[in-house]
Write a protein that holds these residues in place. Structure first.
Motif, mmCIF file in Angstrom:
data_model
loop_
_atom_site.group_PDB
_atom_site.id
_atom_site.type_symbol
_atom_site.label_atom_id
_atom_site.label_comp_id
_atom_site.label_asym_id
_atom_site.label_seq_id
_atom_site.Cartn_x
_atom_site.Cartn_y
_atom_site.Cartn_z
ATOM 1 N N VAL A 32 0.831 -1.203 0.000
ATOM 2 C CA VAL A 32 0.000 0.000 0.000
ATOM 3 C C VAL A 32 0.865 1.253 0.000
ATOM 4 O O VAL A 32 0.610 2.213 -0.746
ATOM 5 C CB VAL A 32 -0.948 -0.021 1.214
ATOM 6 N N SER A 33 1.911 1.263 0.823
ATOM 7 C CA SER A 33 2.806 2.421 0.841
ATOM 8 C C SER A 33 3.518 2.578 -0.496
ATOM 9 O O SER A 33 3.749 3.711 -0.952
ATOM 10 C CB SER A 33 3.825 2.282 1.971
ATOM 11 N N SER A 34 3.829 1.458 -1.148
ATOM 12 C CA SER A 34 4.458 1.544 -2.471
ATOM 13 C C SER A 34 3.523 2.193 -3.482
ATOM 14 O O SER A 34 3.938 3.050 -4.275
ATOM 15 C CB SER A 34 4.862 0.142 -2.942
ATOM 16 N N TYR A 35 2.262 1.830 -3.466
ATOM 17 C CA TYR A 35 1.298 2.421 -4.394
ATOM 18 C C TYR A 35 1.138 3.919 -4.163
ATOM 19 O O TYR A 35 1.103 4.715 -5.118
ATOM 20 C CB TYR A 35 -0.056 1.721 -4.261
ATOM 21 N N TRP A 36 1.037 4.322 -2.888
ATOM 22 C CA TRP A 36 0.846 5.734 -2.590
ATOM 23 C C TRP A 36 2.088 6.557 -2.942
ATOM 24 O O TRP A 36 1.990 7.679 -3.449
ATOM 25 C CB TRP A 36 0.493 5.914 -1.115
ATOM 26 N N LEU A 37 3.260 6.003 -2.646
ATOM 27 C CA LEU A 37 4.494 6.701 -3.011
ATOM 28 C C LEU A 37 4.605 6.877 -4.524
ATOM 29 O O LEU A 37 5.020 7.935 -5.013
ATOM 30 C CB LEU A 37 5.703 5.929 -2.478
ATOM 31 N N MET A 38 4.219 5.854 -5.269
ATOM 32 C CA MET A 38 4.269 5.953 -6.728
ATOM 33 C C MET A 38 3.265 6.988 -7.238
ATOM 34 O O MET A 38 3.569 7.758 -8.166
ATOM 35 C CB MET A 38 3.979 4.587 -7.344
ATOM 36 N N LEU A 39 2.086 7.027 -6.651
ATOM 37 C CA LEU A 39 1.070 7.998 -7.068
ATOM 38 C C LEU A 39 1.563 9.428 -6.832
ATOM 39 O O LEU A 39 1.426 10.301 -7.710
ATOM 40 C CB LEU A 39 -0.228 7.745 -6.304
ATOM 41 N N ILE A 40 2.144 9.681 -5.658
ATOM 42 C CA ILE A 40 2.662 11.022 -5.364
ATOM 43 C C ILE A 40 3.781 11.379 -6.324
ATOM 44 O O ILE A 40 3.882 12.524 -6.803
ATOM 45 C CB ILE A 40 3.129 11.088 -3.899
ATOM 46 N N SER A 41 4.640 10.415 -6.638
ATOM 47 C CA SER A 41 5.749 10.676 -7.564
ATOM 48 C C SER A 41 5.243 11.015 -8.959
ATOM 49 O O SER A 41 5.720 11.962 -9.601
ATOM 50 C CB SER A 41 6.670 9.456 -7.610
ATOM 51 N N VAL A 42 4.268 10.251 -9.434
ATOM 52 C CA VAL A 42 3.736 10.478 -10.778
ATOM 53 C C VAL A 42 3.042 11.834 -10.875
ATOM 54 O O VAL A 42 3.106 12.509 -11.916
ATOM 55 C CB VAL A 42 2.766 9.329 -11.153
ATOM 56 N N VAL A 43 2.417 12.277 -9.798
ATOM 57 C CA VAL A 43 1.734 13.570 -9.814
ATOM 58 C C VAL A 43 2.728 14.728 -9.711
ATOM 59 O O VAL A 43 2.594 15.753 -10.387
ATOM 60 C CB VAL A 43 0.694 13.635 -8.681
ATOM 61 N N SER A 95 10.107 13.924 -6.490
ATOM 62 C CA SER A 95 9.428 12.858 -7.243
ATOM 63 C C SER A 95 10.348 11.663 -7.465
ATOM 64 O O SER A 95 9.902 10.512 -7.414
ATOM 65 C CB SER A 95 8.931 13.402 -8.579
ATOM 66 N N PHE A 96 11.639 11.914 -7.674
ATOM 67 C CA PHE A 96 12.587 10.808 -7.844
ATOM 68 C C PHE A 96 12.752 10.031 -6.542
ATOM 69 O O PHE A 96 12.838 8.797 -6.563
ATOM 70 C CB PHE A 96 13.936 11.353 -8.320
ATOM 71 N N VAL A 97 12.832 10.734 -5.422
ATOM 72 C CA VAL A 97 12.952 10.055 -4.133
ATOM 73 C C VAL A 97 11.744 9.160 -3.884
ATOM 74 O O VAL A 97 11.878 7.996 -3.469
ATOM 75 C CB VAL A 97 13.110 11.086 -2.997
ATOM 76 N N PHE A 98 10.555 9.656 -4.166
ATOM 77 C CA PHE A 98 9.354 8.866 -3.932
ATOM 78 C C PHE A 98 9.237 7.715 -4.941
ATOM 79 O O PHE A 98 8.744 6.632 -4.596
ATOM 80 C CB PHE A 98 8.113 9.760 -3.996
ATOM 81 N N PHE A 99 9.684 7.936 -6.173
ATOM 82 C CA PHE A 99 9.648 6.866 -7.164
ATOM 83 C C PHE A 99 10.557 5.708 -6.762
ATOM 84 O O PHE A 99 10.157 4.534 -6.812
ATOM 85 C CB PHE A 99 10.061 7.418 -8.525
ATOM 86 N N ILE A 100 11.767 6.016 -6.344
ATOM 87 C CA ILE A 100 12.697 4.962 -5.936
ATOM 88 C C ILE A 100 12.225 4.322 -4.635
ATOM 89 O O ILE A 100 12.328 3.098 -4.461
ATOM 90 C CB ILE A 100 14.109 5.546 -5.810
ATOM 91 N N SER A 101 11.685 5.109 -3.710
ATOM 92 C CA SER A 101 11.151 4.542 -2.469
ATOM 93 C C SER A 101 9.998 3.592 -2.762
ATOM 94 O O SER A 101 9.867 2.539 -2.116
ATOM 95 C CB SER A 101 10.682 5.662 -1.544
ATOM 96 N N SER A 102 9.159 3.927 -3.735
ATOM 97 C CA SER A 102 8.055 3.046 -4.114
ATOM 98 C C SER A 102 8.577 1.710 -4.634
ATOM 99 O O SER A 102 8.081 0.642 -4.248
ATOM 100 C CB SER A 102 7.186 3.733 -5.168
ATOM 101 N N ASN A 103 9.582 1.760 -5.497
ATOM 102 C CA ASN A 103 10.156 0.517 -6.019
ATOM 103 C C ASN A 103 10.830 -0.295 -4.924
ATOM 104 O O ASN A 103 10.755 -1.529 -4.928
ATOM 105 C CB ASN A 103 11.169 0.848 -7.127
ATOM 106 N N VAL A 104 11.489 0.386 -4.000
ATOM 107 C CA VAL A 104 12.158 -0.319 -2.912
ATOM 108 C C VAL A 104 11.139 -0.997 -2.006
ATOM 109 O O VAL A 104 11.329 -2.161 -1.588
ATOM 110 C CB VAL A 104 13.035 0.664 -2.116
ATOM 111 N N MET A 105 10.037 -0.333 -1.688
ATOM 112 C CA MET A 105 9.012 -0.950 -0.847
ATOM 113 C C MET A 105 8.355 -2.137 -1.549
ATOM 114 O O MET A 105 8.085 -3.175 -0.929
ATOM 115 C CB MET A 105 7.959 0.092 -0.468
ATOM 116 N N TYR A 106 8.124 -1.997 -2.849
ATOM 117 C CA TYR A 106 7.541 -3.104 -3.611
ATOM 118 C C TYR A 106 8.518 -4.276 -3.683
ATOM 119 O O TYR A 106 8.129 -5.440 -3.572
ATOM 120 C CB TYR A 106 7.193 -2.614 -5.015
ATOM 121 N N TYR A 107 9.776 -3.965 -3.859
ATOM 122 C CA TYR A 107 10.830 -4.981 -3.918
ATOM 123 C C TYR A 107 10.968 -5.704 -2.577
ATOM 124 O O TYR A 107 11.287 -6.900 -2.526
ATOM 125 C CB TYR A 107 12.119 -4.264 -4.307
#
Length: 569
Positions: A8-19, A63-75
């Motif tokens: 869930v945190s990965s999805y939200w981090l990715m959404l914030i990054s994309v926006v 946005s880059f920090v949140f994008f990489i954090s999203s991938n790390v949480m998903y990973y």
């Protein structure tokens, strides 16, 4: 429940990054920024305010920090699957991201300190995540090294009281020269501790005791890049001081060269990647010291993409190799882990600056511009050697871990799980196309770097020589090189100096202070002395309060004697 938190945190981090990324691009295109502040209290005519600055530099990096954090949480859903404390891990990572967010959007020294301290504290908790002696030692050197930066930021805060505020964006050269020069010095030392420049480099490889997803986040876009980002914000004042710029130029070049040499002696997979991060941080700092702020920011973004990918691939290899990190025990992984090995080769090539990958667009232009901007021959030589050493350790790492014959004594090696592979593939695509996309968005249309034929051929020769030496995996078997391994492979004795020497010095200093203050003059003029003095005066006062005849008689005789003496003289 625990793994749902990661997803869930990965999805939200990715959404914030994309926006946030297109908003940052729009703010940069129209040259628009937003500055908000609210008053908290006043201290010595200084208004303590909480301020937030939202511009395209902060928003794109955010946005880059949140994008990489999203991938790390998903990973981490797959990587931390067998861990019983995964909830603690997830919350610590989220606190880490929040601290970095506070640092990114803060133009105020006080709020920067909050984010800086948050990064230091949470990084310590993550480094000691695995409760063992090695992790505790690594966490201690990490938190103490970063604490030096905290102290210098506190000194900067105390000095900026004479300016009347702590806003670094309005802190210009119109103030007293004593004030701004020392503030630049304090900020430079803080940035050097966070980005592990010489002599504060020992903590960066030691921090590899943390879980690999944390290493991917720390070494790509958070803790180690915080110093570079701070210097990007301080670029005007840094460049106004030729002395500080030259000092940073020398130290960053030496850091880049030292990290490249040490990576070729290292056999721990994660430490090789960590030393490659140290080398790239030296390149960014060198670019900042010469005034190429936009190029340093550009490389900061592209480096975050392929370095996070490289760490995630390294974690998948370690995970599949029975948690072994020794690259000498690996080999032949291309037959068992095709997705991870292809992605890892892409990250290594991007790190070397292979044409049309992410690192090429930023690293190549940085090296070419630096050749035209540096007048010192030694800096040019170290830069060229560092470029060759990058190709050297990258191909050595690939040859040991993925190519050649298998040296593993167990079977069952295969690609990571679905969550790990999805995160790796997504970051791999950005490591291929992200550099070109960012160069179109960030750099001017007519940004062309023209260098001479000799300079260009020198770059190609050094890269080709590094690739050739990296393929010669028996180079370390020669006796003459083995003798130099103690110094070159040991980061020029920096871990020893940071650990035993400085520890012994401060222990002796503490013992001397304890002997002089607590058992010496401190007893006389401190609490014990004050207690004895107050006891004597209290006793005298008590005698006066009892209305004793002897007291009045003695006082009368003293007054008579004093009056007689005055009359005589």
């Amino acid at each position: 429940m625990a793994y749902n938190l990661c997803k869930v945190s990965s999805y939200w981090l990715m959404l914030i990054s994309v926006v946030s990324f297109p908003v940052g691009i729009w703010m940069g295109s129209v040259d628009y920024s937003l500055y908000l502040e609210w008053w908290v209290t006043s201290l010595s005519s200084c208004n303590i305010v909480m301020a937030v600055v939202v511009d395209w530099v902060a928003l794109i990096f955010f946005s880059f920090v949140f994008f990489i954090s999203s991938n790390v949480m998903y990973y981490s859903v797959d990587y931390m699957h067998s861990d019983s404390e995964v909830i603690r891990f997830a919350w610590l990572v989220l606190l880490f991201v929040i601290s970095m967010m506070l640092l990114i959007f803060s133009p105020n020294f006080i709020s920067i300190l909050l984010g800086w301290d948050g990064l230091g504290l949470v990084s310590y908790c993550l480094v000691i995540y695995y409760q063992n002696v090695r992790s505790f030692s690594a966490g201690m050197i990490t938190v103490l090294s970063n604490r030096i930066g905290d102290v210098f930021i506190l000194l900067g805060i105390s000095l900026m009281v004479s300016w009347g505020g702590w806003n670094i964006l309005s802190f210009g050269l119109t103030g007293p020269i004593f004030c701004w020069s020392w503030v630049v010095f304090f900020s430079l030392i803080a940035a050097m501790t966070s980005s592990a420049q010489i002599p504060f480099s020992a903590w960066l490889p030691a921090a590899m005791a943390a879980p690999t997803p944390v290493s991917a986040l720390v070494h790509s876009s958070t803790l180690v890049t915080a110093g570079v980002y701070l210097m990007i914000r301080f670029n005007t004042m840094l460049l106004s001081s030729t002395f500080f710029s030259n000092v940073l130029l020398v130290l960053s070049t030496l850091t880049m060269f030292m990290a490249g040499i040490c990576a070729n002696f290292e056999t721990d997979l994660k430490k090789v990647v960590a030393l490659s991060t140290l080398s790239q941080l030296g390149l960014m700092m060198m670019s900042l010291s010469m005034g190429y702020v936009m190029l340093a920011y550009f490389h900061l973004l592209t480096h975050a993409l392929f370095k996070a990918l490289l760490f995630m691939c390294a974690g998948a290899v370690i995970h599949a190799s029975g948690e072994s990190q020794d690259i000498r025990l690996m080999g032949g992984l291309t037959f068992y882990m095709p997705v991870v090995c292809v992605s890892m080769n892409i990250a290594n090539l991007a790190l070397c600056g292979f044409p049309f990958l992410a690192g090429f667009y930023s690293k190549d232009i940085m090296v070419e511009v630096s050749l035209g901007g540096v007048e010192n021959l030694m800096i040019v030589v170290l830069l060229m050697l560092s470029v060759g050493l990058t190709a050297f350790y990258s191909f050595r790492l690939s040859f040991y871990s993925m190519w050649g014959s298998s040296r593993m004594s167990f079977g069952g090696v295969m690609d990571g799980g679905g969550y790990m592979n999805k995160g790796i593939i997504l970051l791999g695509s950005f490591a291929i196309f992200g550099g070109s996309y960012l160069s179109w968005l960030l750099l001017p249309v007519c940004s062309v770097s023209v260098v001479g034929m000799m300079d260009k051929m020198m770059i190609l020769i050094m890269v080709g020589l590094g690739i050739y030496l990296g393929m010669m995996i028996n180079w370390n078997d020669y006796g003459i090189i083995r003798y130099f391994g103690t110094m070159f492979g040991g980061m020029w004795f920096l871990p020893y100096i940071s650990g035993q020497v400085s520890g012994l010095f401060f222990v002796k200093l503490g013992k001397l202070s304890f002997k002089v203050n607590d058992y010496g003059w401190g007893e006389c003029v401190g609490g014990e002395g004050a207690y004895s003095t107050l006891t004597i005066f209290s006793s005298m006062n008590q005698q006066v309060q009892t209305n004793s005849l002897k007291i009045y008689l003695a006082s009368f005789l003293l007054l008579v004697g004093f009056g007689f003496g005055v009359l005589v003289f």
